[in-house]
Motif scaffolding. Structure first.
Motif, short mmCIF file in Angstrom:
data_model
loop_
_atom_site.label_atom_id
_atom_site.label_comp_id
_atom_site.label_asym_id
_atom_site.label_seq_id
_atom_site.Cartn_x
_atom_site.Cartn_y
_atom_site.Cartn_z
N ALA A 238 0.85 -1.19 0.00
CA ALA A 238 0.00 0.00 0.00
C ALA A 238 0.89 1.24 0.00
O ALA A 238 0.57 2.25 0.62
CB ALA A 238 -0.92 -0.02 1.23
N GLY A 239 2.02 1.13 -0.72
CA GLY A 239 2.97 2.25 -0.77
C GLY A 239 2.65 3.20 -1.92
O GLY A 239 1.51 3.32 -2.35
N ASN A 240 3.71 3.86 -2.41
CA ASN A 240 3.51 4.92 -3.42
C ASN A 240 2.75 4.43 -4.65
O ASN A 240 1.81 5.08 -5.11
CB ASN A 240 4.88 5.43 -3.88
N MET A 241 3.16 3.27 -5.20
CA MET A 241 2.55 2.83 -6.46
C MET A 241 1.15 2.28 -6.24
O MET A 241 0.23 2.60 -6.98
CB MET A 241 3.47 1.80 -7.13
N HIS B 36 2.95 -4.17 5.29
CA HIS B 36 3.83 -5.00 6.11
C HIS B 36 3.84 -4.50 7.56
O HIS B 36 4.81 -4.68 8.28
CB HIS B 36 5.24 -4.99 5.52
N GLY B 37 2.78 -3.80 7.94
CA GLY B 37 2.67 -3.38 9.34
C GLY B 37 2.66 -1.88 9.54
O GLY B 37 2.47 -1.40 10.67
N SER B 38 2.83 -1.11 8.48
CA SER B 38 2.90 0.35 8.65
C SER B 38 1.54 1.00 8.91
O SER B 38 1.47 2.13 9.39
CB SER B 38 3.47 0.99 7.37
N ARG C 45 -0.43 1.63 6.34
CA ARG C 45 -0.78 2.36 5.11
C ARG C 45 -1.96 1.70 4.38
O ARG C 45 -2.73 2.38 3.71
CB ARG C 45 0.44 2.45 4.18
N ASN D 70 -1.66 -11.46 3.77
CA ASN D 70 -1.69 -11.63 2.31
C ASN D 70 -2.52 -12.86 1.94
O ASN D 70 -3.21 -12.86 0.91
CB ASN D 70 -0.26 -11.78 1.77
N HIS E 97 4.56 -4.78 -3.69
CA HIS E 97 5.61 -4.70 -2.67
C HIS E 97 6.93 -4.44 -3.38
O HIS E 97 6.94 -4.18 -4.60
CB HIS E 97 5.64 -6.00 -1.85
N GLN F 201 10.81 -8.77 -1.74
CA GLN F 201 9.84 -9.59 -1.00
C GLN F 201 9.16 -10.64 -1.87
O GLN F 201 8.19 -11.28 -1.45
CB GLN F 201 8.79 -8.69 -0.35
N VAL G 165 3.91 -5.32 -10.56
CA VAL G 165 4.44 -3.99 -10.92
C VAL G 165 5.90 -3.87 -10.45
O VAL G 165 6.46 -2.79 -10.42
CB VAL G 165 3.57 -2.82 -10.38
N GLY H 283 9.60 -3.52 -10.30
CA GLY H 283 10.60 -3.06 -11.26
C GLY H 283 11.71 -4.08 -11.43
O GLY H 283 12.26 -4.58 -10.43
N1 LIG Z 1 7.16 4.31 -7.23
C1 LIG Z 1 7.17 4.23 -8.55
O1 LIG Z 1 7.17 5.24 -9.29
C2 LIG Z 1 7.13 2.87 -9.20
C3 LIG Z 1 6.98 2.79 -10.60
C4 LIG Z 1 6.86 1.53 -11.20
C5 LIG Z 1 6.98 0.38 -10.42
N2 LIG Z 1 7.18 0.50 -9.08
C6 LIG Z 1 7.31 -0.73 -8.29
O2 LIG Z 1 6.29 -0.73 -7.32
C7 LIG Z 1 6.72 -1.49 -6.19
C8 LIG Z 1 6.43 -0.69 -4.93
O3 LIG Z 1 7.13 0.53 -5.01
P1 LIG Z 1 6.68 1.73 -4.07
O4 LIG Z 1 7.40 2.94 -4.56
O5 LIG Z 1 5.18 1.75 -3.96
O6 LIG Z 1 7.32 1.21 -2.68
P2 LIG Z 1 6.86 1.56 -1.19
O7 LIG Z 1 6.25 2.91 -1.14
O8 LIG Z 1 8.03 1.24 -0.33
O9 LIG Z 1 5.70 0.49 -0.89
C9 LIG Z 1 5.95 -0.88 -0.73
C10 LIG Z 1 4.74 -1.46 -0.02
O10 LIG Z 1 4.92 -2.87 0.08
C11 LIG Z 1 4.52 -3.27 1.39
N3 LIG Z 1 5.10 -4.54 1.76
C12 LIG Z 1 6.40 -4.86 1.99
N4 LIG Z 1 6.50 -6.17 2.34
C13 LIG Z 1 5.24 -6.67 2.33
C14 LIG Z 1 4.70 -7.94 2.64
N5 LIG Z 1 5.46 -8.97 2.99
N6 LIG Z 1 3.36 -8.09 2.54
C15 LIG Z 1 2.55 -7.05 2.17
N7 LIG Z 1 3.02 -5.82 1.89
C16 LIG Z 1 4.36 -5.64 1.96
C17 LIG Z 1 5.01 -2.13 2.26
O11 LIG Z 1 4.37 -2.22 3.52
P3 LIG Z 1 4.58 -1.09 4.66
O12 LIG Z 1 3.69 0.04 4.21
O13 LIG Z 1 4.10 -1.77 5.88
O14 LIG Z 1 6.04 -0.74 4.66
C18 LIG Z 1 4.55 -0.94 1.41
O15 LIG Z 1 3.19 -0.64 1.64
C19 LIG Z 1 8.22 -1.76 -6.37
O16 LIG Z 1 8.40 -3.12 -6.68
C20 LIG Z 1 8.62 -0.87 -7.53
O17 LIG Z 1 9.61 -1.49 -8.35
C21 LIG Z 1 7.25 1.72 -8.46
#
Ligand SMILES: NC(=O)c1ccc[n+]([C@@H]2O[C@H](COP(=O)([O-])OP(=O)(O)OC[C@H]3O[C@@H](n4cnc5c(N)ncnc54)[C@H](OP(=O)(O)O)[C@@H]3O)[C@@H](O)[C@H]2O)c1
Length: 247
Positions: free
Chosen positions: A6-9, A26-28, A30, A46, A60, A64, A81, A83
Motif C-alpha cells: 500500500a505504498g507509493n505505487m 507489512h505493518g505500517s 498504510r 496476504n 511490494h 519480498q 508492478v 521493477g
Molecule cells: N514508485 C514508482 O514510481 C514505481 C513505478 C513503477 C513500479 N514501481 C514498483 O512498485 C513497487 C512498490 O514501489 P513503491 O514505490 O510503492 O514502494 P513503497 O512505497 O516502499 O511500498 C511498498 C509497499 O509494500 C509493502 N510490503 C512490503 N512487504 C510486504 C509484505 N510482505 N506483505 C505485504 N506488503 C508488503 C510495504 O508495507 P509497509 O507500508 O508496511 O512498509 C509498502 O506498503 C516496487 O516493486 C517498484 O519497483 C514503483
C-alpha cells in the motif's frame, strides 16, 4: 483485484481507480489508511487477501517476491508492478499462475499514467479485461519483455526527472523575482501544454523548439546556456546509471 503493498505505487493506482480497495501492507498501517480513504478493506494477511481476490497485484518491493509468493501460493492470476523482476523470476515464484508485468508511472493517480505491459500464459479474455481495467489509469503500451525495463527507465522514472526540471525552471524564475506560486503554476501549465503539443506534432521536438527559438532571440541564448551546462549529457549519464543497475 487485491493489492499486496500500500505504498507509493499501490496508492497511486488505487486513487486513479477511485473505488473501494483491497490491500495489505507489512505493518505500517498504510493499507488501512488507504481503505479508510477510498473504502474497502485491509485484510490482516496476504493469504486472507488472496482468498478474496480473483487477481493479485504485487505492489511490494522486488526483495519480498519469494516471501509473499510463499504466503499466497495457488493464486491463479498475478499482475506484477515490481521493477526489474523478469517473467522467469515471477514464474519461479508463481509456477502455475497467469502472469502480467505491468509497469505504471505515478501519474496513474490522475488517470494520465503510462502502463507498459507484457503478459505470459494468460487467458485472452482475462487479459483483455485486465488491460481495460488498467486503461482507466492511462495509456497501456504492450511491449515484448526485453523492452519493458528499457521503457520503464523512461516512463517509470520520468515523473521524478520532470519534477526536478519543473523545480529548476521555477527556481530560476524565482531568482529573478517571479512570485513562487506564479512560477509553479506557469511551469506546470507549460509542461502540460508542451506535452499536448508534442503529441499533436507526433514527437517533432525540433519543430517545437524552432518555433520558439527565433534566430538571435532570447530563447536561443537560454538553450545555449543549457547546452553549455551539459543538460543532454546529464540525461545520458542518468540512463547509464540506470543501465548499470538493471538485472
Ligand atoms: N514508485 C514508482 O514510481 C514505481 C513505478 C513503477 C513500479 N514501481 C514498483 O512498485 C513497487 C512498490 O514501489 P513503491 O514505490 O510503492 O514502494 P513503497 O512505497 O516502499 O511500498 C511498498 C509497499 O509494500 C509493502 N510490503 C512490503 N512487504 C510486504 C509484505 N510482505 N506483505 C505485504 N506488503 C508488503 C510495504 O508495507 P509497509 O507500508 O508496511 O512498509 C509498502 O506498503 C516496487 O516493486 C517498484 O519497483 C514503483
Amino acid at each position: 483485484m487485491g493489492l499486496i503493498g500500500a505504498g507509493n505505487m499501490a496508492r497511486a493506482m488505487a486513487r486513479g481507480w477511485g473505488e473501494p480497495v483491497l490491500c495489505t501492507d507489512h505493518g505500517s498501517g498504510r493499507a488501512a489508511a488507504l481503505a479508510a480513504e477510498l473504502g474497502g478493506e485491509a485484510p490482516a494477511s496476504n493469504a486472507e487477501l488472496a482468498e478474496s481476490a480473483d487477481v493479485v497485484v504485487l505492489c511490494h518491493k522486488p526483495a519480498q517476491l519469494e516471501q509473499v509468493a510463499r504466503e499466497i501460493q495457488g493464486v491463479s492470476t498475478v499482475v506484477s508492478v515490481l521493477g526489474g523482476v523478469s517473467f522467469s523470476a515471477l514464474r519461479a515464484a508463481y509456477p502455475s499462475a497467469g502472469l502480467v508485468r505491468a509497469m505504471p508511472n505515478t501519474p496513474v493517480e490522475v488517470r494520465q499514467g503510462v502502463i507498459c505491459w507484457a503478459q505470459d500464459e494468460l487467458d485472452a479474455d482475462l487479459a483483455a479485461a485486465l488491460r481495460d481495467r488498467f486503461r482507466v489509469l492511462g495509456a497501456v503500451i504492450e511491449l515484448p519483455e526485453p523492452l519493458l525495463d528499457l521503457a520503464t527507465g523512461l516512463s517509470g522514472v520520468g515523473p521524478a526527472y520532470l519534477a526536478v526540471v519543473a523545480e529548476a525552471m521555477s527556481d530560476s524564475a524565482i531568482k529573478h523575482g517571479l512570485p513562487p506560486a506564479l512560477a509553479t503554476e506557469l511551469v506546470s501549465l507549460t509542461l502540460a501544454g508542451t506535452a499536448a503539443l508534442l503529441r499533436a506534432r507526433e514527437g517533432d521536438t525540433l519543430a517545437i523548439r524552432r518555433e520558439v527559438a527565433s534566430p538571435g532571440g532570447v530563447t536561443v541564448r537560454g538553450l545555449a546556456a543549457l547546452e553549455r551546462a551539459g543538460l543532454r549529457a546529464a540525461f545520458l549519464d542518468a540512463a547509464d546509471a540506470l543501465a548499470s543497475h538493471r538485472p
